[in-house]
Design a protein around this motif. Sequence first.
Motif, PDB file in Angstrom:
ATOM      1  N   GLY A 258     -49.285  28.708  35.721  1.00 32.97           N
ATOM      2  CA  GLY A 258     -48.076  29.237  36.346  1.00 32.97           C
ATOM      3  C   GLY A 258     -48.271  30.646  36.862  1.00 32.97           C
ATOM      4  O   GLY A 258     -47.751  31.011  37.924  1.00 32.97           O
ATOM      5  N   VAL A 259     -49.036  31.449  36.125  1.00 33.54           N
ATOM      6  CA  VAL A 259     -49.348  32.811  36.574  1.00 33.54           C
ATOM      7  C   VAL A 259     -50.097  32.756  37.896  1.00 33.54           C
ATOM      8  O   VAL A 259     -49.807  33.521  38.829  1.00 33.54           O
ATOM      9  N   CYS A 260     -51.055  31.859  38.009  1.00 32.35           N
ATOM     10  CA  CYS A 260     -51.800  31.707  39.271  1.00 32.35           C
ATOM     11  C   CYS A 260     -50.872  31.297  40.400  1.00 32.35           C
ATOM     12  O   CYS A 260     -50.993  31.797  41.534  1.00 32.35           O
ATOM     13  N   ASP A 261     -49.930  30.398  40.119  1.00 30.86           N
ATOM     14  CA  ASP A 261     -48.940  29.990  41.139  1.00 30.86           C
ATOM     15  C   ASP A 261     -48.109  31.192  41.584  1.00 30.86           C
ATOM     16  O   ASP A 261     -47.870  31.393  42.782  1.00 30.86           O
ATOM     17  N   GLY A 262     -47.655  31.981  40.600  1.00 30.66           N
ATOM     18  CA  GLY A 262     -46.821  33.141  40.910  1.00 30.66           C
ATOM     19  C   GLY A 262     -47.561  34.196  41.708  1.00 30.66           C
ATOM     20  O   GLY A 262     -46.977  34.857  42.577  1.00 30.66           O
ATOM     21  N   LEU A 263     -48.841  34.366  41.405  1.00 28.78           N
ATOM     22  CA  LEU A 263     -49.642  35.331  42.163  1.00 28.78           C
ATOM     23  C   LEU A 263     -49.783  34.898  43.616  1.00 28.78           C
ATOM     24  O   LEU A 263     -49.611  35.703  44.543  1.00 28.78           O
ATOM     25  N   ARG A 264     -50.083  33.630  43.827  1.00 33.68           N
ATOM     26  CA  ARG A 264     -50.253  33.125  45.202  1.00 33.68           C
ATOM     27  C   ARG A 264     -48.951  33.217  45.995  1.00 33.68           C
ATOM     28  O   ARG A 264     -48.973  33.453  47.196  1.00 33.68           O
TER      29      ARG A 264
END
Length: 357
Positions: A258-264
């Motif tokens: 989810g962190v990776c999704d939020g960063l993108r």
Amino acid sequence: MTKARVTVIDIAKAAGVSKSTVSLVLQGSSLVNEGTRSKVNAVMRELGYVYNRGAANLRQAGAKSKIVGVVVNDLTNSFFAELAVGVDMVVQSAGFVQFLSNTGESIDRQREVVASMREHGISGLIVSPARATDAADFKPLVAAGIPVVVVVRNLPGAKVSSIVSDNQAGMMSAVKHLAGLGHKRIAFLGGFPDTAVFDDRLAGYRSGVEAAGLDYHEELVIASAPSRAGGVEAIGKAIALGRRPTAAVCFNDAVAFGVCDGLRARRLEPGADFAVVGFDDVIEAQAAVPALTTVSVDPQGIGRRGAQMLLKQINAGKAEAETVTTAVRLVVRESCGAGRAPPSKTGKSVKSKQDAE
């Protein structure tokens, strides 16, 4: 010594009815009037009687139940699916079947499914407790001599076996790795603060920060649901800080994804603009883009080990509590930015002249 189980005869005597009347009540027969039914049900509740639906067949066959209950707190998290696979590998080869149930972090749901499993005559129980579970919740099973193995989340005070990963050492190694890459502001993202696992992993994070000679900042600890959606929420709060972090250790892999999704969503690339480390090493971690750096706990291995502990107690005919802490290891992949230049004060990777060209 185990407490003797309440029988149909005990219920009949206490209610002042015949054994056959109690049996009819248990079967839901319409031949029993409501007044008698209510009286018998009240006595059963008072005496703590649990109806074993398979008992008659088992007596006729002269056999023991070949059913193992498996109760997890979040089956939407692939970690628990992998754990259940590990359990099944062991119990199936031993001639048992598993009844699998998901509580969705509901303590009421957990009590319902455990009671239902007892009705079906389980020989033992493997459980990852829901939030707010108390040691007393498993006292009836312990008193009845039913072996219980708690996995993932420790439950202090419960006289049952447990198998957990070395959460503190794992999180400490993750922080140490990120500090070694040059990160000074490392966030801890995700997890429910009212669980023992959160406490252990946060303790490991604090130890790692201190061991690296960094300052501990309360604002960098951002709790959230231990899910992908929770990760999106947590990184949003982290990025909004006045002095935002340049890296994060995540409560689990679901949060890390989810962190990776939020960063993108904010046009930041995991591993390049912000370092991300997970915890669990689920199957998807290696296939993710970028591949997720994470602390490997081997969920299938925990499932297998938990099942072996349970079967040993079932076969021995007694439930002797034992505690096992499994080793963990950091698996370095791409999401932490290993091999890249140290982060700048703005949180972006500093590219060398050669990289720019």
